[in-house]
Design an enzyme around this catalytic site. Structure first.
Site, PDB file in Angstrom:
ATOM      1  CD  GLU A 150      -1.522  -2.465   1.273  1.00 41.89           C
ATOM      2  OE1 GLU A 150      -1.670  -3.253   0.317  1.00 41.89           O
ATOM      3  OE2 GLU A 150      -0.968  -2.791   2.325  1.00 41.89           O
ATOM      4  CD  GLU A 209       1.690 -10.102  -1.880  1.00 39.33           C
ATOM      5  OE1 GLU A 209       1.388  -9.043  -2.468  1.00 39.33           O
ATOM      6  OE2 GLU A 209       1.209 -10.415  -0.791  1.00 39.33           O
ATOM      7  CD  GLU A 296       2.271  -9.840   2.835  1.00 41.53           C
ATOM      8  OE1 GLU A 296       1.038  -9.736   2.643  1.00 41.53           O
ATOM      9  OE2 GLU A 296       3.116  -9.165   2.218  1.00 41.53           O
TER      10      GLU A 296
END
Length: 690
Positions: A150, A209, A296
């Site tokens: 983010e 990711e 995570e």
């Protein structure tokens, strides 16, 4: 360890037949790889008995200095925590019962402008990791070059697209050379702190990711990209430091994002179905080298403007954590402490075609066990998340491998303060953002002149903040409708001869702006476009160009100007704000727009308490305290209603009132929407979301 395709990584092209031969021989390579690892680990075991430090994988377990262990890490981003609070937050992580931290390295945080690399102050990654080591925490380094988190543009620097849209996160130029070069830089910078060298770093992540973006199983360039980064990492940290990739907690994501059976550990994120996650990891990793791990483990979730604040059940999170640890799984809590996306650093999300664009809020509290201001976080069930997770972690504390006989005590909780007795504080001064005097400070020269159509921010070299497009109308436009085809990126104000026209245009709305009587031939038209955060995740990242990208139209036809468009990059910073000329608010015209407001207050000289700035009554904008950026507010969108004010931001140098012993605190607010009246601010003891 063997990295397949190493020759191709040096720029050589591989024929299809060679690629097929490599695939046919992959089983042999994996066996060789595993035997090399096994013999290497045996050799290191003997070396350890002689005094060397080692952290490795053996029999599907992490082994530290000869002893099997579970990694119990907490995610914390040094870039989201004031340097003065690094130790405090790390102590709280340790006291929760964790033995490690995991942290991202945002490339754009350290190299905002090409070639200007900064590792000082709040950016001193080495100092941060040394504090962690002193406290007894190991480090899992998420070195990039991409991070997500983010964070604006996923941590990639905006200057890599200054010449237009390019392919990102694959084996194409210029991206690959730039990204691999930075990756090598950060690895060399941190190499002295590897565990084998006496430091705390036990694992290094490659990319992040990737299975949600690329596909190494089917796309040769994606595979070359990952193999190239792995080769770079091994050339710096060696073959005896654990490299890893992480993807969504199922086989599909892992197959797209990691190289099956390679010397790089594949682990999962989320892992809602724990056994499914373990099975997928076992299929991706060589026998004996598959550690059960949730890279995570979500303690909460992210929040966007216009949405409800994320808030998850403490009981459910604690139960899930226990299920991971009880099945011999290592874990990294995402987040243990989220912190704040100060300044312009918060990112955004969008669909793969750019739809459903939503920007991340300034607070990165993340509903984590350690809240944004250092207090305990509470779940949707009203239960203390820090206490609940600490209770679970206590059951799995191992004095031998966790570094101390007992879990250390947590430091006293912070005591926030409502400065000004929690009463409204009036703004005293103002200056127009786009006035000639202000622009001479904020953007003394244009980035481009005479363009037929406005240029996007990237092509202008605008990094963050705003771009101002200015032109002179060549014909009357009064009573007509102005349109920005496809919408602005991300939010635009239309101004004619200093008079605001209509309401701001948001990229998702793309509404027309009705032009008033001021829109006559010879009038100056200005379009101020705000970048509210670059997309940080997904396949739309390369296409999230900011500014105006498809021209400007009047009633469906291209807007005609006398001499084209001039463009100005505007990135307000504390240094620039200190040079602005402010006037008493009483002299402000209602048409002034947008506006910098300023006020000066006094706080006790021994200030130690954080606070939260209530922005109710305002519209949208930014706040600085003593030149330090707090970030964005957007009251009309929510859910964030207050901005976190760390006590160190109130403690400047040279701002003491020697008569009273108090500190003078200068607060500057840039208001974009709700102008024309005097506003007040108010300090509170706790954050508010609605």
């Amino acid at each position: 360890r063997v990295v397949k395709g190493e020759g191709r990584l040096k720029g050589q092209k591989s024929s299809g037949s060679v690629a097929r031969k490599q695939e046919m021989g992959s089983g042999k390579l994996f066996k060789i790889c595993f035997l090399c690892l096994l013999s290497s680990s045996l050799g290191l075991e003997e070396e350890f008995n002689g005094g060397a430090r080692e952290f490795k994988i053996e029999s599907n377990r992490f082994v530290k200095d000869g002893k099997p262990m579970l990694l119990k890490a907490g995610c914390i981003h040094y870039s989201r925590v004031p340097v003065e609070y690094w130790k405090d937050r790390l102590l709280r992580i340790r006291a929760m019962g964790l033995n490690a931290i995991q942290t991202y390295v945002p490339w754009n945080y350290h190299e905002e402008r090409r070639g200007e690399i900064n590792f000082e102050g709040d950016r001193d990654l080495i100092a941060f990791m040394k504090i962690a080591q002193d406290i007894g925490l190991l480090v899992i380094l998420r070195a990039g070059p991409y991070m997500c988190g983010e964070w604006d543009f996923g941590g990639l620097p905006t200057w890599i697209v200054e010449n237009g849209t390019i392919a990102l996160r694959t084996y194409e130029e210029p991206y690959y050379t730039l990204a691999s070069g930075w990756f090598r830089t950060i690895l060399k910078k941190t190499e002295p702190l590897l565990y084998k060298n006496g430091g705390p770093i036990v694992m290094v992540q490659v990319e992040n990711e990737y299975g949600s973006y690329g596909n190494v199983a089917e796309n040769e360039k994606d595979r070359q990209y990952m193999e190239g980064l792995i080769s770079v990492a091994q050339s710096v940290v060696g073959n005896d430091t654990i490299l890893f990739t992480t993807d969504g907690g199922n086989l599909g994501y892992m197959q797209h994002g990691s190289i099956n059976g390679s010397s790089v550990l594949t682990v999962g994120d989320g892992c809602g179905n724990v056994q499914q996650c373990w099975d997928a990891q076992a299929e991706m990793n060589p026998p004996g080298m598959s550690v059960n791990m949730v890279s995570e483990f979500y303690t909460g979730w992210l929040s966007h403007w216009t949405e409800k604040i994320a808030n998850t059940s403490t009981v459910d999170v604690a139960k899930h954590l226990d299920s991971v640890l009880s099945s011999n799984g290592s874990v990294s809590l995402y987040m243990a402490h989220g912190g704040t996306s100060f300044g312009y650093w918060s990112g955004a999300n969008a669909g793969n075609n750019g739809g459903n664009f939503v920007a991340d809020i300034t607070s990165y509290d993340y509903d984590a066990p350690i809240a944004e201001g250092g207090q305990h976080g509470f779940g949707s069930d009203g239960k203390d998340k820090y206490a609940a997770l600490s209770s679970v972690l206590t059951k799995y504390w191992d004095p031998e491998t966790d570094g101390s006989p007992t879990i250390p005590e947590e430091p006293p909780l912070p005591s926030p303060v409502a400065y000004g007795n929690g009463e409204p504080i009036s703004m005293q001064y103002f200056t127009g953002m786009l006035s000639e005097r202000s622009m001479s400070v904020l953007s003394p020269s244009s980035a481009a002149e005479g363009d037929k159509d406005p240029r996007p921010m990237g092509l202008l070299g605008c990094l963050y903040g705003f771009v101002l497009y200015r032109a002179v109308l060549s014909s009357d436009a009064a009573g007509l409708n102005l349109t920005i085809p496809g919408g602005p990126r991300d939010r635009a104000h239309v101004i004619i001869d200093s008079e605001l026209q209509g309401s701001p245009i948001f990229r998702l709305d793309s509404e027309d702006v009705y032009l008033g009587f001021a829109a006559k031939k010879g009038a100056t038209i200005e379009i101020l476009v705000e970048n509210i955060g670059r997309v940080n995740f997904g396949r739309f990242m390369p296409n999230d160009t900011k500014g105006i990208i498809n021209g400007v139209e009047i009633d469906g036809k291209p807007l005609e100007t006398e001499k084209g468009w001039d463009s100005y990059c505007i990135t307000p910073t504390g240094d620039k704000l200190s040079k602005l000329t402010f006037n008493p608010v009483s002299t402000m015209s209602k048409n002034t727009m947008p506006v910098f407001f300023k006020t000066v207050i006094e706080v006790p000289g021994n200030v130690t308490g954080d606070s939260y700035l209530n922005m109710d009554g305002w519209g949208k904008g930014y706040v600085w305290v003593n030149g330090k950026p707090l970030g964005r507010y957007w009251q009309s969108a929510g859910p964030q209603r207050t901005l976190y004010v760390p006590a160190p931001f109130l403690q400047g140098t040279g701002n003491e009132n020697y008569l009273s012993g108090n500190l003078k605190v200068e607060i500057v607010v840039l208001e974009l929407d709700a102008v024309g009246s005097v506003h007040t601010i108010m300090f509170e003891k706790s954050p508010r979301f609605a």
